[in-house]
Design a protein around this motif. Structure first.
Motif, PDB file in Angstrom:
ATOM      1  N   VAL A 116     -21.953  93.925 -54.310  1.00  0.00           N
ATOM      2  CA  VAL A 116     -21.237  94.082 -55.571  1.00  0.00           C
ATOM      3  C   VAL A 116     -20.146  93.023 -55.625  1.00  0.00           C
ATOM      4  N   LEU A 117     -20.046  92.333 -56.754  1.00  0.00           N
ATOM      5  CA  LEU A 117     -19.005  91.321 -56.950  1.00  0.00           C
ATOM      6  C   LEU A 117     -18.072  91.752 -58.071  1.00  0.00           C
ATOM      7  N   LEU A 118     -16.801  91.489 -57.880  1.00  0.00           N
ATOM      8  CA  LEU A 118     -15.846  91.571 -58.974  1.00  0.00           C
ATOM      9  C   LEU A 118     -15.551  90.122 -59.342  1.00  0.00           C
ATOM     10  N   ARG A 119     -16.010  89.719 -60.520  1.00  0.00           N
ATOM     11  CA  ARG A 119     -15.884  88.329 -60.984  1.00  0.00           C
ATOM     12  C   ARG A 119     -14.756  88.264 -62.006  1.00  0.00           C
ATOM     13  N   MET A 120     -13.764  87.387 -61.737  1.00  0.00           N
ATOM     14  CA  MET A 120     -12.570  87.287 -62.584  1.00  0.00           C
ATOM     15  C   MET A 120     -12.301  85.831 -62.924  1.00  0.00           C
ATOM     16  N   THR A 121     -11.806  85.577 -64.124  1.00  0.00           N
ATOM     17  CA  THR A 121     -11.406  84.229 -64.513  1.00  0.00           C
ATOM     18  C   THR A 121     -10.041  84.265 -65.179  1.00  0.00           C
ATOM     19  N   ARG A 122      -9.362  83.145 -65.066  1.00  0.00           N
ATOM     20  CA  ARG A 122      -8.047  83.020 -65.711  1.00  0.00           C
ATOM     21  C   ARG A 122      -7.790  81.544 -65.988  1.00  0.00           C
TER      22      ARG A 122
END
Length: 140
Positions: A123-129
């Motif tokens: 499981v990945l938690l993919r985040m961008t900013r």
């Protein structure tokens, strides 16, 4: 400047500080502002702590960070089950609850954040900013 890092960390709480230090060093190299660096420090702390506390204790925590000219992408992964939510929302939990503030914080401090289930039980938690001027995500 383009920077990329992929690392596997042991599933222990000391890995949370290591991940935060790695991200901060990369953001310093990219000359990201202090405000952005402090927000992303909270984001990676919460994401890695969740991976350590809720993931498979026999599997390494996977961390990938990509910084390009104006954005930072972070993926934190482990083995475990995908939470029922996909894209995160910045909705605070009931104020009487002791836990449950990490994911809303991540959603509030990123442009995008979502769980992604990968083959073989990861499981990945993919985040961008964006690294420039921050505008809260539409999930807020």
């Amino acid at each position: 400047m383009n920077l990329t890092l992929t690392v596997h960390l042991p599933p222990e709480l000391s890995s949370v500080a290591r991940a935060r230090d790695l991200l901060d060093a990369m953001l310093a190299l990219a000359e990201a502002g202090e405000h952005c660096r402090s927000h992303l420090a909270i984001v990676i702390t919460e994401a890695c702590a969740n991976a350590v506390l809720h993931g498979d204790v026999s599997a390494m925590v996977e961390l990938a960070i990509v910084i390009d000219l104006d954005a930072c992408a972070i993926e934190v992964g482990n083995r475990g089950r995908t939470p029922r939510i996909g894209r995160l929302a910045a909705i605070p939990p009931d104020p009487r609850r002791i836990h449950g503030r990490g994911l809303p914080l991540i959603a509030a401090l990123t442009d995008t954040a979502a769980f992604v289930e990968i083959a073989d039980g990861r499981v990945l938690l993919r985040m961008t900013r964006r690294l420039g001027q921050f505008t809260p995500s539409s999930s807020a």
